[in-house]
Design a protein around this motif. Sequence first.
Motif, PDB file in Angstrom:
ATOM      1  N   PRO A 100      27.587  26.315  20.323  1.00 35.55           N
ATOM      2  CA  PRO A 100      26.807  26.275  21.569  1.00 35.55           C
ATOM      3  C   PRO A 100      27.067  27.485  22.468  1.00 35.55           C
ATOM      4  N   ASP A 101      28.296  28.010  22.449  1.00 35.57           N
ATOM      5  CA  ASP A 101      28.616  29.109  23.362  1.00 35.57           C
ATOM      6  C   ASP A 101      28.780  30.448  22.646  1.00 35.57           C
ATOM      7  N   ARG A 102      28.360  30.524  21.405  1.00 38.31           N
ATOM      8  CA  ARG A 102      28.464  31.812  20.693  1.00 38.31           C
ATOM      9  C   ARG A 102      27.443  31.882  19.564  1.00 38.31           C
ATOM     10  N   ILE A 103      26.612  32.925  19.604  1.00 38.21           N
ATOM     11  CA  ILE A 103      25.618  33.105  18.544  1.00 38.21           C
ATOM     12  C   ILE A 103      26.354  33.474  17.252  1.00 38.21           C
ATOM     13  N   GLY A 104      27.249  34.465  17.360  1.00 39.22           N
ATOM     14  CA  GLY A 104      28.165  34.742  16.250  1.00 39.22           C
ATOM     15  C   GLY A 104      27.569  35.508  15.075  1.00 39.22           C
ATOM     16  N   SER A 124      24.261  30.430  30.247  1.00 40.04           N
ATOM     17  CA  SER A 124      23.229  31.440  29.970  1.00 40.04           C
ATOM     18  C   SER A 124      23.765  32.860  30.200  1.00 40.04           C
ATOM     19  N   LYS A 125      24.762  32.992  31.088  1.00 39.88           N
ATOM     20  CA  LYS A 125      25.307  34.327  31.372  1.00 39.88           C
ATOM     21  C   LYS A 125      25.994  34.889  30.110  1.00 39.88           C
ATOM     22  N   ALA A 126      26.869  34.075  29.521  1.00 40.66           N
ATOM     23  CA  ALA A 126      27.578  34.520  28.311  1.00 40.66           C
ATOM     24  C   ALA A 126      26.587  34.732  27.165  1.00 40.66           C
ATOM     25  N   PHE A 127      25.595  33.854  27.085  1.00 40.20           N
ATOM     26  CA  PHE A 127      24.589  33.931  26.021  1.00 40.20           C
ATOM     27  C   PHE A 127      23.811  35.252  26.114  1.00 40.20           C
ATOM     28  N   LEU A 128      23.350  35.588  27.327  1.00 44.27           N
ATOM     29  CA  LEU A 128      22.540  36.798  27.484  1.00 44.27           C
ATOM     30  C   LEU A 128      23.386  38.058  27.304  1.00 44.27           C
ATOM     31  N   LYS A 129      24.665  37.979  27.685  1.00 45.62           N
ATOM     32  CA  LYS A 129      25.562  39.132  27.450  1.00 45.62           C
ATOM     33  C   LYS A 129      25.720  39.355  25.947  1.00 45.62           C
ATOM     34  N   VAL A 161      19.765  36.520  35.737  1.00 43.65           N
ATOM     35  CA  VAL A 161      20.988  36.584  34.916  1.00 43.65           C
ATOM     36  C   VAL A 161      20.805  37.640  33.812  1.00 43.65           C
ATOM     37  N   ALA A 162      19.606  37.694  33.242  1.00 47.33           N
ATOM     38  CA  ALA A 162      19.337  38.684  32.185  1.00 47.33           C
ATOM     39  C   ALA A 162      19.444  40.113  32.747  1.00 47.33           C
ATOM     40  N   ARG A 163      18.920  40.309  33.959  1.00 47.24           N
ATOM     41  CA  ARG A 163      19.027  41.635  34.623  1.00 47.24           C
ATOM     42  C   ARG A 163      20.496  42.003  34.800  1.00 47.24           C
ATOM     43  N   GLN A 164      21.259  41.036  35.279  1.00 55.73           N
ATOM     44  CA  GLN A 164      22.678  41.315  35.531  1.00 55.73           C
ATOM     45  C   GLN A 164      23.439  41.601  34.236  1.00 55.73           C
ATOM     46  N   ALA A 165      22.931  41.065  33.136  1.00 56.69           N
ATOM     47  CA  ALA A 165      23.579  41.309  31.836  1.00 56.69           C
ATOM     48  C   ALA A 165      23.215  42.693  31.288  1.00 56.69           C
ATOM     49  N   SER A 184      14.015  44.734  28.038  1.00 60.87           N
ATOM     50  CA  SER A 184      14.464  45.776  27.125  1.00 60.87           C
ATOM     51  C   SER A 184      15.837  46.277  27.558  1.00 60.87           C
ATOM     52  N   LEU A 185      16.585  46.836  26.630  1.00 63.33           N
ATOM     53  CA  LEU A 185      17.885  47.431  26.989  1.00 63.33           C
ATOM     54  C   LEU A 185      17.654  48.661  27.821  1.00 63.33           C
TER      55      LEU A 185
END
Length: 185
Positions: A100-104, A124-129, A161-165, A184-185
Amino acid sequence: MQLADSSRVCSWKHAFALDNPIRRLIHDPKKILGEYIKPGQTVLDVGCGPGTFSIAMAKMVGESGKVIAVDLQEEMLQILREKAVNLGLESRIFTHKSDPDRIGVSLKVDFVLAFYMVHEVPDSKAFLKEIVSLLKPKGKLLIVEPKFHVSATAFEKTIEVARQAGLRPICRPKIRFSNSQLLSL
Ligand SMILES: C[S@@+](CC[C@H](N)C(=O)[O-])C[C@H]1O[C@@H](n2cnc3c(N)ncnc32)[C@H](O)[C@@H]1O
């Protein structure tokens, strides 16, 4: 490891509601993704469910491309693998069971799709990072959330959150019953 909150996660028992001819008409994967995915690319379908989009993405990347299809639920991945074999697409689709907390996953990707799943992610913060760490330079992420389930305010918070990531918002494609944002990156 954080446990999935099962009340938030769409059960594999709803797989048919997610992948059927009517859904594919409403959310036509070619119309939604055709502009972003090119032959030869490596793309990620995170929270792929039964693979409505993964299968279409595999056709778009062609024989030289790869789709990484990730989900928390092994049952969803099994449904997708069976479809891929029936369609002769199994050599392009790599399934991965995430936490749940790591795509991996470790491969870098050109494009990530997160369709109707970010609201199910506990952090969502960790996910988007993590997504940012997986994108190649100029890589893109399309987030799509259901209007009937995720408020406009909650959606805007996710985009912030995505912007901040480290992601840059590009445009908001029109997708039925949904709020969406291409970044986009
Ligand atoms: C509503 S379904 C959408 C499936 C698919 N994207 C679609 O639009 O047809 C959400 C999916 O996301 C998966 N999911 C939820 N949280 C996840 C997480 N943290 N990591 C990976 N998959 C997750 C669920 O198991 C479920 O299959």
